[in-house]
Design an enzyme around this catalytic site. Structure first.
Site: not given
Ligand SMILES: [Zn+2]
Length: 258
Positions: A113, A128, A241
Site C-alpha cells: 500500500d 511484495h 500494530a
C-alpha cells in the site's frame, strides 16, 4: 504492557542495527483487509488461484483485459477499493519518527500500500512491491504512477523492451532480485528485528526471519496472538500494530528533547 514497551526501548538502545519488518497487521488499522484470518478476504471469498503470475506471462494482454472487464476475483475488487482511500495511521508516523531518529535503520514490509513512504519513512523495502508503481520484468526499472492506475497493458520498457507489469508481486512470481538482495543485506547487518503484524507464513519473506535467527539476531514479535514466528522469537508482545508503535514512540521520546 508498559513494562514490556520499556524493555523494547532498552533493546533498541542497546542494538547497533535494528530493522522493523511489517505485515498485513500493520495495514489493517488503515482499513485494508488482510488475506488470512477470520476477517480475511480469502476467508470471505475463498482462496484465489495461486498461479496468477503464469497466467500473466502466458498472455499479458488478456490479463489486463480481464481486469478492465471486471471479471477479476471479488477479493481483488474489495482490496482495490480499500487501497484507494487508505491513509497512514498514527503507528506509521511513530515508526517514521523512529527511523528519523536512527533508532531503526530500515523497514522491510510485505504490504503493497505504500503507507510507510506516505508517512515519510525513507529506507523502506517493499518486498511484495508497491501498487502505485509499474516494473519491467527484465531490467526491474520502476515507474511511479501517482494516482493514475493504468487499465491497458503498458508499452514495453523504454530501456530494454521488456514486459512491464504492476510492481506488486503476483502469486508464483519471484521477488525481484534487487529487492531480495537489499532485504538480505539488511538482515545480515541487523542485530535486532522487530516483527509487527506478520505471522511469517508467506515465503520467501518469512524465510528472512529464520536467516536472521541463525545469525544471532534477536527477534521481537508484536502480534495480537502467537504465530509460527513465536517459536523463534526472543520476546513476544500481544498488541495491535498502531498502539505498539505509538506506545514505543512515547516511551522513547517522553524524557528527551527530540
Ligand atoms: Zn526494462
Amino acid at each position: 504492557m508498559k513494562k514490556k514497551i520499556n524493555q523494547v526501548a532498552k533493546l533498541l538502545f542497546e542494538s547497533n542495527y535494528a530493522v522493523v519488518m511489517t505485515g498485513a497487521g500493520m495495514s489493517v488499522e488503515s482499513g485494508i483487509p488482510p488475506f488470512r484470518g477470520t476477517t480475511g478476504i480469502w476467508t470471505k471469498y475463498g482462496q484465489p488461484k495461486m498461479d496468477s503470475f503464469s497466467d500473466f506471462k502466458k498472455n499479458p494482454t488478456k490479463w489486463w483485459d480481464d481486469r478492465r472487464n471486471l471479471t477479476i476475483d471479488k477479493h481483488i475488487m474489495e482490496l482495490r477499493e480499500s487501497l484507494k482511500n487508505a491513509k497512514p495511521h498514527l503507528g506509521h508516523y511513530s515508526l517514521c519518527k523512529l527511523e528519523k531518529n536512527k533508532y531503526i535503520k530500515s523497514i522491510i514490509t510485505q504490504n503493497i500500500d505504500g503507507l510507510d513512504l506516505m508517512a515519510g519513512s525513507k529506507n523502506v523495502i517493499e518486498i511484495h512491491g508497491n501498487r502505485k508503481r509499474l516494473r519491467c520484468l527484465s531490467c526491474n526499472k520502476r515507474i511511479n504512477l501517482g494516482e493514475y492506475l493504468p487499465v491497458y497493458a503498458p508499452e514495453p520498457c523504454e530501456i530494454c523492451g521488456g514486459t512491464v507489469k504492476f510492481d506488486t508481486v503476483l502469486f508464483g512470481e519471484p521477488i525481484p532480485k534487487d529487492i531480495m538482495e537489499k532485504s538480505r543485506q539488511e538482515i545480515d547487518k541487523s542485530d535486532l528485528i522487530i516483527a509487527v503484524g506478520t505471522s511469517a507464513t508467506v515465503r520467501p519473506a518469512s524465510g528472512l526471519f529464520w536467516i536472521a535467527k541463525s545469525q544471532g539476531t534477536q527477534i521481537i514479535e508484536v502480534n495480537i496472538e502467537k504465530t509460527k514466528l513465536t517459536t523463534i522469537s526472543d520476546f513476544f508482545i500481544s498488541s495491535k500494530a498502531k498502539s505498539f508503535f505509538v506506545d514505543l514512540e512515547n516511551e522513547l521520546f517522553a524524557n528527551s528533547n527530540h
